[in-house]
Structure formats: structure tokens, C-alpha cells
Design a protein around this motif. Sequence first.
Motif, PDB file in Angstrom:
ATOM      1  N   TRP A   1      26.523  10.256 -46.161  1.00 43.03           N
ATOM      2  CA  TRP A   1      27.644  10.550 -45.278  1.00 43.03           C
ATOM      3  C   TRP A   1      27.522   9.737 -44.000  1.00 43.03           C
ATOM      4  O   TRP A   1      26.428   9.600 -43.449  1.00 43.03           O
ATOM      5  N   VAL A   2      28.661   9.199 -43.551  1.00 38.55           N
ATOM      6  CA  VAL A   2      28.694   8.392 -42.342  1.00 38.55           C
ATOM      7  C   VAL A   2      29.612   9.066 -41.331  1.00 38.55           C
ATOM      8  O   VAL A   2      30.753   9.418 -41.650  1.00 38.55           O
ATOM      9  N   ASP A   3      29.109   9.267 -40.118  1.00 38.97           N
ATOM     10  CA  ASP A   3      29.915   9.907 -39.075  1.00 38.97           C
ATOM     11  C   ASP A   3      31.030   8.981 -38.616  1.00 38.97           C
ATOM     12  O   ASP A   3      30.846   7.769 -38.489  1.00 38.97           O
TER      13      ASP A   3
ATOM     14  N   ILE B   1      28.006  19.508 -38.851  1.00 35.36           N
ATOM     15  CA  ILE B   1      28.047  18.315 -38.005  1.00 35.36           C
ATOM     16  C   ILE B   1      29.051  18.520 -36.879  1.00 35.36           C
ATOM     17  O   ILE B   1      30.251  18.660 -37.119  1.00 35.36           O
TER      18      ILE B   1
ATOM     19  N   TRP C   1      34.411  14.327 -38.114  1.00 35.66           N
ATOM     20  CA  TRP C   1      34.837  13.793 -39.395  1.00 35.66           C
ATOM     21  C   TRP C   1      33.748  12.872 -39.945  1.00 35.66           C
ATOM     22  O   TRP C   1      33.079  12.157 -39.197  1.00 35.66           O
ATOM     23  N   GLN C   2      33.607  12.877 -41.267  1.00 35.87           N
ATOM     24  CA  GLN C   2      32.664  12.007 -41.953  1.00 35.87           C
ATOM     25  C   GLN C   2      33.326  11.410 -43.193  1.00 35.87           C
ATOM     26  O   GLN C   2      34.273  11.979 -43.738  1.00 35.87           O
TER      27      GLN C   2
END
Length: 272
Positions: free
Chosen positions: A158-160, A136, A147-148
Motif C-alpha cells: 500500500w502506498v500513501d 492510517i 487515502w492509499q
Amino acid sequence: MKKLIFPILGTSVLAQLTFGQTISQDFELPGGDSGNWGSSWNASPDYSLTEDTFLDSSLGGTYAGGGASNEGQQAYRDYSNNTGGLDIAESYSISLYAQVIFDTTEVNEWVSGRFHIYNGNFGDDNFGNIRVSSDITDPDDGTGLLWQAYDASASGNWVDMDIDMETGDIFYVQFDINPEAGTYGEYDVLVNKVNSDGSLIESSSLTGLQIGQNVVSNGNYGELGFHVEESSGTASFKVDNINITNVPEPQAFALLSGILVLALSTMRRPSR
């Protein structure tokens, strides 16, 4: 003299609610310091104790903890049986400073790897899992690794976060844990890019994150860990100024407010 009772009581309660019970590690003493964790700092042999800090001496002292992808990959410290009064069944907050260095053929390129900060057993199913991954990159420029944060309710889990990392960047990371509610907590995840003196460069945070439903029942928390991977070359990390603190519940602040209001009214009431 009686008028002093409430102010003193309010101040005492405020101190307890504001700071809670805290265990910390700054890596300045042999053996990992702050023995009230109930365990020692564990890392691969070359990083078992300390590295030169990456922070200004006024903030980070002299030393930091560390690990590397070619030296066991992980470092961790258990606090589930701490003797410092930290109650891990109640809400608490974890904060620290971190830096990652990529040793690859291309500057700022992490060929294939990840860096995780996690609370519990390594893997996705735990309380708090924050990472940067070579899979990513920042969509704005395609260079920095994004970062996630782990979120059990999100697609792909997973959320950015709106903040990226390049080699040598320094970050202040904080995430809250609420075991009773089965969520991260009120503030969830905060990642700040900072200078070596701790001054802010940019910030990103997420709220409303969810954990796996079996994390609490399985007890997959109570150990703060770091994991680094790199398939081509070496990636190493340093961490410093780790603090874990119980966070007061909102109703506790409501109680304190009532105490302080009563204290102020008592102090201002004219004598007869």
C-alpha cells in the motif's frame, strides 16, 4: 471539395480517440440505468437502487447509488460482458464521485474500518484498489483518514496518497487500467477532494504502480465494486456519475497528429 476530406476525417478520428467507448451510470433511471453494462447494479436490500445524491443537482441529478457496513458491506456492477463496445482488454479509465459517512460516537472518528474502491474481485490482488483505512491517519494532523493505493511492488503493498478524508467529504476518483502492460496505466490513480458542484479543493495522484502478476491471467478485473467496514457503529457510502472509457494509446495520437498536419497543409495550399 476534395480539400474537405482530410479535415472531416481528422475530426472523426479525433472524436473516436478522445472519447473512446464509454459506459456510464448516473442512477437516474430505474434498475440502475445504462443497460449496456451487461449487468445490473447490485447492493444490499436497503441500497439496491438509489439514494438521494450528495452532489449538486446540476452535477449529480437527483439520485446516487449506495451501501452500508450493516447492510451487506458491498455494492458492485460487472461490465466484463458489456454491450456498449468497451474493450476491457485494451486500456481504459474509471472515474466516479464518492462520499463516505461515519455514524460513530465520536465525530470524524472511524473506530475500526475501511472503504475500498476496487476493479475486479474484492481483495488486494486486482486491477485498481484504492482505500481509506482507520489504521492510517494523516501524519500532519492525525485526524483525517489517509487515502492509499495498492501497489504490488511496494513494501506492504500500500502506498500513501497525500490526501485525507473526514466524514462527509466528497471525492472525484479516477484510475486507469492497462491490461496488456499489467499496470494501472498512464495516469494510475487520481483522488480529488471537491465541493458538491465538483470544484476542486485539493488533489493527489500516484504513478508507476504495479499490479499482482496473476491479475491478467486470472481475469480479476471487469467488475467495479465498493466495500465498506465498521466495527463500532455504521459507515455508509454513496457513489455517482460512474464512467468507464477506453483510453487511446499514444501511437493513436501520433497517427491523428499526422492526419491533422496533412489536413492543414491541404487546406492552406494555394490553388493554381
